[in-house]
Design a protein around this motif. Structure first.
Motif, PDB file in Angstrom:
ATOM      1  N   MET A   1       0.986  -1.472   0.349  1.00  0.00           N
ATOM      2  CA  MET A   1       0.038  -0.030  -0.068  1.00  0.00           C
ATOM      3  C   MET A   1       0.968   1.047   0.293  1.00  0.00           C
ATOM      4  O   MET A   1       0.589   2.439  -1.006  1.00  0.00           O
ATOM      5  CB  MET A   1      -1.086  -0.107   1.102  1.00  0.00           C
ATOM      6  CG  MET A   1      -1.844  -0.972   1.160  1.00  0.00           C
ATOM      7  SD  MET A   1      -2.794  -1.720   3.038  1.00  0.00           S
ATOM      8  CE  MET A   1      -3.560  -0.007   2.841  1.00  0.00           C
ATOM      9  N   ILE A   2       1.487   1.682   1.152  1.00  0.00           N
ATOM     10  CA  ILE A   2       2.820   2.678   0.849  1.00  0.00           C
ATOM     11  C   ILE A   2       3.754   2.529  -0.808  1.00  0.00           C
ATOM     12  O   ILE A   2       3.407   3.935  -0.886  1.00  0.00           O
ATOM     13  CB  ILE A   2       4.178   2.193   2.353  1.00  0.00           C
ATOM     14  CG1 ILE A   2       2.747   2.420   3.926  1.00  0.00           C
ATOM     15  CG2 ILE A   2       5.298   3.018   2.266  1.00  0.00           C
ATOM     16  CD1 ILE A   2       3.792   2.037   4.865  1.00  0.00           C
ATOM     17  N   LEU A   3       3.619   2.002  -0.894  1.00  0.00           N
ATOM     18  CA  LEU A   3       4.999   1.148  -2.046  1.00  0.00           C
ATOM     19  C   LEU A   3       3.610   2.200  -3.410  1.00  0.00           C
ATOM     20  O   LEU A   3       4.193   2.405  -4.140  1.00  0.00           O
ATOM     21  CB  LEU A   3       5.069   0.164  -2.390  1.00  0.00           C
ATOM     22  CG  LEU A   3       6.286   0.372  -1.533  1.00  0.00           C
ATOM     23  CD1 LEU A   3       7.189  -1.776  -1.636  1.00  0.00           C
ATOM     24  CD2 LEU A   3       7.787   1.173  -1.657  1.00  0.00           C
ATOM     25  N   ARG A   4       3.138   1.718  -3.013  1.00  0.00           N
ATOM     26  CA  ARG A   4       2.072   2.032  -4.357  1.00  0.00           C
ATOM     27  C   ARG A   4       1.888   3.726  -4.101  1.00  0.00           C
ATOM     28  O   ARG A   4       1.409   4.914  -5.510  1.00  0.00           O
ATOM     29  CB  ARG A   4       0.329   1.954  -4.332  1.00  0.00           C
ATOM     30  CG  ARG A   4      -0.684   2.840  -4.777  1.00  0.00           C
ATOM     31  CD  ARG A   4      -0.822   1.560  -7.148  1.00  0.00           C
ATOM     32  NE  ARG A   4      -1.428   2.138  -7.745  1.00  0.00           N
ATOM     33  CZ  ARG A   4      -1.773   2.209  -8.677  1.00  0.00           C
ATOM     34  NH1 ARG A   4      -0.034   2.497  -9.424  1.00  0.00           N
ATOM     35  NH2 ARG A   4      -2.259   3.176  -9.403  1.00  0.00           N
ATOM     36  N   ILE A   5       1.056   4.468  -2.754  1.00  0.00           N
ATOM     37  CA  ILE A   5       1.422   5.499  -2.747  1.00  0.00           C
ATOM     38  C   ILE A   5       2.193   6.340  -3.273  1.00  0.00           C
ATOM     39  O   ILE A   5       2.193   7.446  -3.135  1.00  0.00           O
ATOM     40  CB  ILE A   5       1.274   6.066  -0.912  1.00  0.00           C
ATOM     41  CG1 ILE A   5      -0.386   5.428  -0.569  1.00  0.00           C
ATOM     42  CG2 ILE A   5       0.639   7.504  -0.705  1.00  0.00           C
ATOM     43  CD1 ILE A   5      -0.678   5.066   0.639  1.00  0.00           C
ATOM     44  N   ALA A   6       3.856   5.931  -2.481  1.00  0.00           N
ATOM     45  CA  ALA A   6       5.126   6.882  -2.733  1.00  0.00           C
ATOM     46  C   ALA A   6       5.005   6.710  -4.170  1.00  0.00           C
ATOM     47  O   ALA A   6       5.317   7.813  -5.051  1.00  0.00           O
ATOM     48  CB  ALA A   6       6.327   6.058  -2.522  1.00  0.00           C
ATOM     49  N   ALA A   7       4.759   6.096  -4.943  1.00  0.00           N
ATOM     50  CA  ALA A   7       5.180   5.634  -6.412  1.00  0.00           C
ATOM     51  C   ALA A   7       3.880   6.422  -7.320  1.00  0.00           C
ATOM     52  O   ALA A   7       3.952   7.437  -8.429  1.00  0.00           O
ATOM     53  CB  ALA A   7       4.627   4.502  -7.475  1.00  0.00           C
ATOM     54  N   ARG A   8       2.676   6.579  -6.992  1.00  0.00           N
ATOM     55  CA  ARG A   8       1.862   7.517  -7.757  1.00  0.00           C
ATOM     56  C   ARG A   8       1.832   9.326  -7.325  1.00  0.00           C
ATOM     57  O   ARG A   8       1.443   9.552  -7.887  1.00  0.00           O
ATOM     58  CB  ARG A   8       0.442   7.185  -6.906  1.00  0.00           C
ATOM     59  CG  ARG A   8      -0.200   5.798  -7.883  1.00  0.00           C
ATOM     60  CD  ARG A   8      -2.012   5.595  -7.291  1.00  0.00           C
ATOM     61  NE  ARG A   8      -2.457   7.343  -8.300  1.00  0.00           N
ATOM     62  CZ  ARG A   8      -3.720   7.236  -7.902  1.00  0.00           C
ATOM     63  NH1 ARG A   8      -4.956   6.287  -6.968  1.00  0.00           N
ATOM     64  NH2 ARG A   8      -4.078   8.197  -7.738  1.00  0.00           N
ATOM     65  N   ALA A   9       2.744   9.250  -5.682  1.00  0.00           N
ATOM     66  CA  ALA A   9       2.978  10.471  -5.849  1.00  0.00           C
ATOM     67  C   ALA A   9       4.188  10.933  -6.200  1.00  0.00           C
ATOM     68  O   ALA A   9       4.620  12.298  -5.963  1.00  0.00           O
ATOM     69  CB  ALA A   9       2.927  10.389  -4.084  1.00  0.00           C
ATOM     70  N   GLN A  10       4.872  10.210  -6.863  1.00  0.00           N
ATOM     71  CA  GLN A  10       6.427  10.523  -7.281  1.00  0.00           C
ATOM     72  C   GLN A  10       7.122  10.441  -5.895  1.00  0.00           C
ATOM     73  O   GLN A  10       8.016  11.864  -5.595  1.00  0.00           O
ATOM     74  CB  GLN A  10       5.610  11.325  -8.533  1.00  0.00           C
ATOM     75  CG  GLN A  10       5.934  10.316 -10.094  1.00  0.00           C
ATOM     76  CD  GLN A  10       7.089   9.320 -10.108  1.00  0.00           C
ATOM     77  OE1 GLN A  10       7.767   9.445 -10.474  1.00  0.00           O
ATOM     78  NE2 GLN A  10       6.302   8.061  -9.932  1.00  0.00           N
ATOM     79  N   ALA A  11       6.683  10.293  -5.004  1.00  0.00           N
ATOM     80  CA  ALA A  11       7.909  10.708  -3.325  1.00  0.00           C
ATOM     81  C   ALA A  11       8.891   9.929  -3.415  1.00  0.00           C
ATOM     82  O   ALA A  11       8.783   8.438  -2.769  1.00  0.00           O
ATOM     83  CB  ALA A  11       6.708  10.574  -2.402  1.00  0.00           C
ATOM     84  N   ALA A  12      10.431  10.009  -4.177  1.00  0.00           N
ATOM     85  CA  ALA A  12      11.090   9.667  -4.308  1.00  0.00           C
ATOM     86  C   ALA A  12      11.584   8.739  -2.522  1.00  0.00           C
ATOM     87  O   ALA A  12      12.361   7.710  -2.480  1.00  0.00           O
ATOM     88  CB  ALA A  12      12.512   9.770  -4.922  1.00  0.00           C
ATOM     89  N   TYR A  13      12.039   9.542  -1.352  1.00  0.00           N
ATOM     90  CA  TYR A  13      12.275   9.544  -0.774  1.00  0.00           C
ATOM     91  C   TYR A  13      11.253   8.578   0.074  1.00  0.00           C
ATOM     92  O   TYR A  13      11.689   7.447   0.414  1.00  0.00           O
ATOM     93  CB  TYR A  13      12.595  10.654   0.722  1.00  0.00           C
ATOM     94  CG  TYR A  13      13.304  10.323   2.159  1.00  0.00           C
ATOM     95  CD1 TYR A  13      14.084  10.973   1.769  1.00  0.00           C
ATOM     96  CD2 TYR A  13      12.158   9.897   2.907  1.00  0.00           C
ATOM     97  CE1 TYR A  13      14.246  10.316   3.263  1.00  0.00           C
ATOM     98  CE2 TYR A  13      12.800   9.638   4.096  1.00  0.00           C
ATOM     99  CZ  TYR A  13      14.178   9.900   3.898  1.00  0.00           C
ATOM    100  OH  TYR A  13      14.684   9.740   5.517  1.00  0.00           O
ATOM    101  N   GLU A  14      10.031   8.642  -0.100  1.00  0.00           N
ATOM    102  CA  GLU A  14       9.158   7.335   0.888  1.00  0.00           C
ATOM    103  C   GLU A  14       9.731   5.817  -0.122  1.00  0.00           C
ATOM    104  O   GLU A  14       9.940   4.827   0.104  1.00  0.00           O
ATOM    105  CB  GLU A  14       7.841   7.548   0.393  1.00  0.00           C
ATOM    106  CG  GLU A  14       6.706   6.795   1.260  1.00  0.00           C
ATOM    107  CD  GLU A  14       5.144   8.287   1.049  1.00  0.00           C
ATOM    108  OE1 GLU A  14       4.676   8.109   2.164  1.00  0.00           O
ATOM    109  OE2 GLU A  14       4.936   7.889   0.316  1.00  0.00           O
ATOM    110  N   TRP A  15       9.581   6.377  -1.537  1.00  0.00           N
ATOM    111  CA  TRP A  15       9.718   4.676  -2.260  1.00  0.00           C
ATOM    112  C   TRP A  15      10.797   4.208  -1.508  1.00  0.00           C
ATOM    113  O   TRP A  15      10.516   3.165  -1.313  1.00  0.00           O
ATOM    114  CB  TRP A  15       9.380   5.303  -3.820  1.00  0.00           C
ATOM    115  CG  TRP A  15       9.398   4.578  -5.174  1.00  0.00           C
ATOM    116  CD1 TRP A  15      11.418   3.718  -4.693  1.00  0.00           C
ATOM    117  CD2 TRP A  15       9.763   3.235  -5.129  1.00  0.00           C
ATOM    118  NE1 TRP A  15      11.051   3.022  -5.809  1.00  0.00           N
ATOM    119  CE2 TRP A  15      10.316   2.418  -6.101  1.00  0.00           C
ATOM    120  CE3 TRP A  15       8.029   2.552  -4.490  1.00  0.00           C
ATOM    121  CZ2 TRP A  15       9.397   1.113  -6.769  1.00  0.00           C
ATOM    122  CZ3 TRP A  15       7.588   1.724  -5.788  1.00  0.00           C
ATOM    123  CH2 TRP A  15       8.130   1.044  -5.958  1.00  0.00           C
TER     124      TRP A  15
END
Length: 197
Positions: free
Chosen positions: A75-89
Motif C-alpha cells: 500500500m505504501i509503495l503504491r502511494i509513493a509511486a503515484r505521488a512520485q515521492a522518491a524518498y518514501e519510495w
C-alpha cells in the motif's frame, strides 16, 4: 496525483546539535545504520513539538499496525509511486524487501498491477487507489474489505493511506532528498487507477 519534487531541498535538515533533548530521545529509533537521523525526520524537526506528536501516530502505523507487514508495504509503495515521492519510495522498498517482497511484486503493485497477488492485497491496493482518488470507497469495495478485514484493520487501512499521503506531501513540498542511490528505480507514474481487483 503524481507530485513534483524540487531538485534541491527547500528546507534543509536540521543538525542534531540544534535539537532539544526530548526531540533527540523521540528520534532515537529513527536513525540509519551510521547513526544519523533519517532526513525526513531531521527536516520535520524544524517544528519539534509537532514532530514528536506525529511520531507517536507514525509509530502506530509503521510498528503497531494490524495489517500484515507485506500488505501494508505494498500500500505504501503504491502511494509513493503515484505521488512520485522518491524518498518514501526508497525507504519502503528497503522495508518491503526485508518483509520478503520481491522487486517484481513491488514494481507490479506500484504500477497498479494486481495480477499474482492474493485477494487481500488486491482489495487493499484497490482501496488505496480509491482513497487517494475519492477519499472513500464505494459499497461494493466496502463489502469486500469487510469480508476480509476486522473493523480495526479497516481503520488501519485508512490510517496507513492518510499517514503516507501526508508524508508524500511533505517530501514533495519540502524537497526531502533521497539518502544515496535509490534501492530500486521509482516507476514512472501511470494513469491506471482503481481497477477492479
Amino acid at each position: 496525483m503524481s507530485g513534483e519534487v524540487p531538485e534541491k531541498a527547500r528546507v534543509r535538515p536540521r543538525d542534531e546539535g540544534e535539537l532539544q533533548e526530548k526531540t533527540l530521545a523521540s528520534l532515537a529509533p529513527y536513525r540509519d545504520g551510521d547513526g544519523r537521523i533519517f532526513t525526513i525526520w531531521s527536516t520535520l524537526a524544524h517544528h519539534e513539538d509537532a514532530l514528536r506528536r506525529f511520531l507517536v501516530f507514525g509509530n502506530h502505523v509503521l510498528g503497531k499496525n494490524t495489517l500484515p507487514l507485506p500488505s501494508r508495504e505494498l500500500m505504501i509503495l503504491r502511494i509513493a509511486a503515484r505521488a512520485q515521492a522518491a524518498y518514501e519510495w526508497d525507504q519502503h522498498v528497503r522495508i518491503a524487501r526485508r518483509a520478503g517482497l520481491t522487486d517484481d511484486i513491488i514494481l507490479a503493485a506500484a504500477a497498479g498491477d494486481r495480477d499474482g497477488l492474493d485477494e487481500l492485497d488486491r482489495v487493499l491496493l484497490t482501496a488505496t487507489d480509491s482513497l487517494l482518488d475519492r477519499q472513500s470507497v464505494d459499497d461494493e469495495l466496502w463489502g469486500r474489505m469487510a469480508a476480509l478485514l476486522s473493523t480495526e484493520q479497516i481503520i488501519d487501512v485508512l490510517y496507513t493511506v492518510g499517514q503516507y499521503l501526508t508524508i508524500a506531501t511533505v517530501i514533495n513540498t519540502l524537497g526531502v532528498q533521497v539518502e544515496g542511490d535509490l534501492a530500486l528505480p521509482l516507476p514512472e507514474p501511470t494513469d491506471q487507477k482503481e481497477e477492479a481487483a
